[in-house]
Write a protein that holds these residues in place. Structure first.
Motif, PDB file in Angstrom:
ATOM      1  N   LEU A 224     -17.675   8.432  -9.810  1.00  0.00           N
ATOM      2  CA  LEU A 224     -16.348   8.169 -10.133  1.00  0.00           C
ATOM      3  C   LEU A 224     -15.468   8.704  -9.557  1.00  0.00           C
ATOM      4  CD1 LEU A 224     -14.659   6.468 -12.248  1.00  0.00           C
ATOM      5  CD2 LEU A 224     -15.404   8.115 -13.880  1.00  0.00           C
ATOM      6  N   LEU A 225     -15.463  10.130  -9.479  1.00  0.00           N
ATOM      7  CA  LEU A 225     -14.542  10.819  -9.120  1.00  0.00           C
ATOM      8  C   LEU A 225     -14.291  10.508  -7.461  1.00  0.00           C
ATOM      9  CD1 LEU A 225     -15.273  14.278 -10.751  1.00  0.00           C
ATOM     10  CD2 LEU A 225     -13.471  12.748 -11.115  1.00  0.00           C
ATOM     11  N   GLN A 226     -15.353  10.264  -6.538  1.00  0.00           N
ATOM     12  CA  GLN A 226     -15.040   9.825  -5.386  1.00  0.00           C
ATOM     13  C   GLN A 226     -14.148   8.538  -5.249  1.00  0.00           C
ATOM     14  OE1 GLN A 226     -18.569   9.429  -3.022  1.00  0.00           O
ATOM     15  NE2 GLN A 226     -19.817  11.037  -4.264  1.00  0.00           N
ATOM     16  N   ALA A 227     -14.483   7.561  -6.192  1.00  0.00           N
ATOM     17  CA  ALA A 227     -13.663   6.369  -6.216  1.00  0.00           C
ATOM     18  C   ALA A 227     -12.373   6.620  -6.611  1.00  0.00           C
ATOM     19  CB  ALA A 227     -14.399   5.282  -7.108  1.00  0.00           C
ATOM     20  N   TRP A 228     -12.097   7.745  -7.584  1.00  0.00           N
ATOM     21  CA  TRP A 228     -10.813   7.879  -7.957  1.00  0.00           C
ATOM     22  C   TRP A 228      -9.664   8.415  -7.005  1.00  0.00           C
ATOM     23  CZ3 TRP A 228      -7.614   7.092 -11.567  1.00  0.00           C
ATOM     24  CH2 TRP A 228      -6.515   7.655 -11.879  1.00  0.00           C
ATOM     25  N   GLN A 229     -10.274   9.287  -5.920  1.00  0.00           N
ATOM     26  CA  GLN A 229      -9.526   9.563  -4.874  1.00  0.00           C
ATOM     27  C   GLN A 229      -8.707   8.363  -4.416  1.00  0.00           C
ATOM     28  OE1 GLN A 229      -9.095  12.692  -4.088  1.00  0.00           O
ATOM     29  NE2 GLN A 229     -10.790  13.852  -4.756  1.00  0.00           N
ATOM     30  N   THR A 230      -9.456   7.265  -4.139  1.00  0.00           N
ATOM     31  CA  THR A 230      -8.647   6.294  -3.631  1.00  0.00           C
ATOM     32  C   THR A 230      -7.753   5.454  -4.603  1.00  0.00           C
ATOM     33  OG1 THR A 230     -10.793   5.668  -2.014  1.00  0.00           O
ATOM     34  CG2 THR A 230      -9.096   3.772  -2.675  1.00  0.00           C
ATOM     35  N   VAL A 231      -8.041   5.158  -5.874  1.00  0.00           N
ATOM     36  CA  VAL A 231      -7.237   4.880  -6.824  1.00  0.00           C
ATOM     37  C   VAL A 231      -6.014   5.607  -7.034  1.00  0.00           C
ATOM     38  CG1 VAL A 231      -7.245   4.142  -9.303  1.00  0.00           C
ATOM     39  CG2 VAL A 231      -9.530   3.862  -7.926  1.00  0.00           C
ATOM     40  N   GLN A 232      -6.285   6.841  -7.091  1.00  0.00           N
ATOM     41  CA  GLN A 232      -5.029   7.809  -7.175  1.00  0.00           C
ATOM     42  C   GLN A 232      -3.982   7.567  -6.037  1.00  0.00           C
ATOM     43  OE1 GLN A 232      -5.556  12.172  -7.191  1.00  0.00           O
ATOM     44  NE2 GLN A 232      -4.591  12.251  -9.299  1.00  0.00           N
ATOM     45  N   GLU A 233      -4.457   7.389  -4.778  1.00  0.00           N
ATOM     46  CA  GLU A 233      -3.717   7.402  -3.819  1.00  0.00           C
ATOM     47  C   GLU A 233      -2.581   5.963  -4.044  1.00  0.00           C
ATOM     48  OE1 GLU A 233      -5.983   7.376  -0.222  1.00  0.00           O
ATOM     49  OE2 GLU A 233      -6.457   9.577  -0.209  1.00  0.00           O
ATOM     50  N   LEU A 332     -16.249   0.112  -6.244  1.00  0.00           N
ATOM     51  CA  LEU A 332     -15.784   0.294  -7.496  1.00  0.00           C
ATOM     52  C   LEU A 332     -14.364   0.863  -7.518  1.00  0.00           C
ATOM     53  CD1 LEU A 332     -16.659   1.405 -10.635  1.00  0.00           C
ATOM     54  CD2 LEU A 332     -16.947   3.658  -9.652  1.00  0.00           C
ATOM     55  N   ALA A 333     -13.678   1.511  -6.569  1.00  0.00           N
ATOM     56  CA  ALA A 333     -12.213   1.900  -6.498  1.00  0.00           C
ATOM     57  C   ALA A 333     -11.510   0.420  -6.283  1.00  0.00           C
ATOM     58  CB  ALA A 333     -11.940   2.806  -5.271  1.00  0.00           C
ATOM     59  N   GLU A 334     -11.960  -0.489  -5.554  1.00  0.00           N
ATOM     60  CA  GLU A 334     -11.304  -1.765  -5.376  1.00  0.00           C
ATOM     61  C   GLU A 334     -11.187  -2.459  -6.712  1.00  0.00           C
ATOM     62  OE1 GLU A 334      -9.021  -4.431  -3.765  1.00  0.00           O
ATOM     63  OE2 GLU A 334      -9.606  -2.591  -2.640  1.00  0.00           O
ATOM     64  N   LYS A 335     -12.287  -2.312  -7.416  1.00  0.00           N
ATOM     65  CA  LYS A 335     -12.278  -2.996  -8.800  1.00  0.00           C
ATOM     66  C   LYS A 335     -11.432  -2.443  -9.736  1.00  0.00           C
ATOM     67  CE  LYS A 335     -15.241  -6.172  -7.792  1.00  0.00           C
ATOM     68  NZ  LYS A 335     -15.725  -6.014  -6.660  1.00  0.00           N
ATOM     69  N   MET A 336     -11.276  -1.016  -9.778  1.00  0.00           N
ATOM     70  CA  MET A 336     -10.407  -0.281 -10.814  1.00  0.00           C
ATOM     71  C   MET A 336      -8.990  -0.633 -10.195  1.00  0.00           C
ATOM     72  SD  MET A 336     -12.456   3.188 -10.629  1.00  0.00           S
ATOM     73  CE  MET A 336     -11.078   4.145 -11.500  1.00  0.00           C
ATOM     74  N   CYS A 337      -8.591  -0.830  -8.967  1.00  0.00           N
ATOM     75  CA  CYS A 337      -7.275  -0.918  -8.484  1.00  0.00           C
ATOM     76  C   CYS A 337      -6.831  -2.513  -8.953  1.00  0.00           C
ATOM     77  CB  CYS A 337      -7.095  -0.942  -6.964  1.00  0.00           C
ATOM     78  SG  CYS A 337      -7.093   0.918  -6.523  1.00  0.00           S
ATOM     79  N   GLN A 338      -7.898  -3.377  -8.841  1.00  0.00           N
ATOM     80  CA  GLN A 338      -7.565  -4.652  -9.215  1.00  0.00           C
ATOM     81  C   GLN A 338      -7.214  -4.811 -10.741  1.00  0.00           C
ATOM     82  OE1 GLN A 338     -10.864  -7.386  -8.363  1.00  0.00           O
ATOM     83  NE2 GLN A 338     -10.036  -8.937  -9.938  1.00  0.00           N
ATOM     84  N   MET A 339      -7.786  -4.191 -11.569  1.00  0.00           N
ATOM     85  CA  MET A 339      -7.716  -4.039 -13.039  1.00  0.00           C
ATOM     86  C   MET A 339      -6.388  -3.509 -13.303  1.00  0.00           C
ATOM     87  SD  MET A 339      -9.368  -5.071 -15.751  1.00  0.00           S
ATOM     88  CE  MET A 339     -11.018  -5.210 -15.683  1.00  0.00           C
TER      89      MET A 339
END
Length: 382
Positions: A224-233, A332-339
């Motif tokens: 999750l924290l790996q994916a969060w790096q992308t989401v946070q950017e 996972l990051a892409e789906k979080m960004c979509q949401m």
């Protein structure tokens, strides 16, 4: 009906302990059954959840964990002595209790066998709270050839032992299938501990993502924290709050980027759901996913890995949440960004999630358990 729930100890604020408490209280208070919570190494620890005074609590005081204090080969000898002591203690208790149903939640084959040796006319039920995939993972993660061989033996021993019970209750259809053929088998999901009268504020954006669970390898918070790096950017004004305790706290804390935090577990997790926009579940595998239905009941959609077995049996992909390829942090990051970016879709999914969560209300699930227990007690037709 007299029901005994056997669990080694009720000391953790975990899913099994919560579900046992909800069910024991309902059977004792609402149905008037004679209910006993039977433990064998409670060690005078307080119960983590509130029990009805109509539920009896009995501890057999057989501390199997003390065997680990002995070096080999004395540890093996001590285990045999304690298991024999446990079987004798269970036999003595059941002789006095005259129970109709004994429900076992433990996943250790040796402890299940102690119950099998001890019982007389009671119908024995095993509840697969951890799922067969959890046991299979113990085999896969072992690189030592000898330990891997022993893990395979233990898994086969477990399956053979469970097959001797009168009934098996799995949490998902997938897990039920993986356990194989049994005399009587059914699927009954976990129930909601609560269904709030109101959902999280409609139309309100908190810019907050919530994740909940024990801080261990299974829950995949490192992913999750790996994916969060992308989401946070891409969405620097959003934040991630993780709630949980566990052995990986020390290793996860250095990985926390800005606007991400780990908080201790809280007994009022529903209040945290209410001030969040959606839940993310990054588990590598799940036997069910209690946090998913909790969040849905609060009106939160869910982004989760499509792992074995729970999320795909709860989430309707694209309707009340989004499923990402298991272990794929980019997806996972892409789906979080979509949401995050599609607010209207997120709110629509949240409303659908709350509606779909009604199937997990306690009164509906408790009734399913009651029917299954009664079916076991009915005489077989010739």
């Amino acid at each position: 009906m007299r029901i005994v729930f056997l669990h080694h100890a009720n000391v953790c604020r975990g899913g099994i302990e919560r579900m046992l408490t909800i069910r024991a209280n309902a059977f004792a208070d609402e149905m008037g059954y004679d209910v006993t919570l039977l433990t064998y190494q409670q060690n005078n620890a307080p119960f983590p959840y509130s029990l009805s005074p109509n539920v009896k609590c009995v501890d057999l005081n057989v501390k199997l964990y003390t065997a680990h204090k002995y070096p080999y080969p004395f540890r093996y000898i001590k285990k045999l002595q304690l298991r024999r002591q446990l079987s004798n203690a269970i036999r003595h208790f059941l002789k006095e209790a005259q129970a109709d149903i004994v429900v076992c939640t433990d996943k250790d084959a040796y402890e299940q066998r102690a119950l099998i040796k001890a019982h007389t006319t009671e119908k024995l039920v095993v509840e697969a709270h951890t799922g067969i995939i959890d046991h299979e993972f113990q085999v896969r993660q072992t690189t030592n050839i000898i330990r891997r061989f022993l893990a395979i033996i233990h898994l086969n021993h477990l399956k053979e032992t469970v097959a001797r019970f009168d009934g098996l209750i799995a949490l998902t259809p997938d897990d039920s299938h993986q356990w194989g053929a049994f005399l009587r088998k059914t699927v009954i999901p976990n129930c909601l501990p609560d269904y709030p009268e109101q959902a999280a504020g409609t139309g309100q954006t908190h810019k907050r993502i919530i994740a909940v669970g024990r801080l261990n390898y299974q829950k995949g918070f490192d992913l999750l924290l790996q994916a969060w790096q992308t989401v946070q950017e891409r969405h620097p004004d959003w934040r991630l709050d993780i709630f949980g305790d566990g052995e990986e706290l020390a290793s996860l804390s250095p990985l926390l980027p800005p606007r991400a935090a780990i908080h201790p577990s809280t007994p009022d997790i529903f209040a945290e759901y209410m001030c969040s926009d959606f839940l993310v579940c990054s588990s590598r595998w799940e036997s069910f996913g209690l946090i998913i239905i909790e969040a849905m009941a609060c009106g939160l959609p869910v982004v989760a890995f499509d792992c074995d077995n729970g999320p795909r049996n709860i989430i309707d992909d694209g309707e009340d949440g989004l499923l990402a390829s298991n272990g794929d942090t980019a997806d996972l990051a892409e789906k979080m960004c979509q949401m995050i970016s599609q607010q209207a879709q997120r709110q629509k999914m949240g409303a659908a999630a709350r509606q779909h969560a009604t199937r997990f209300k306690a009164e509906k699930i408790i009734g399913q358990y009651d029917l299954f227990y009664k079916s076991l007690c009915q005489p077989k037709q010739q």
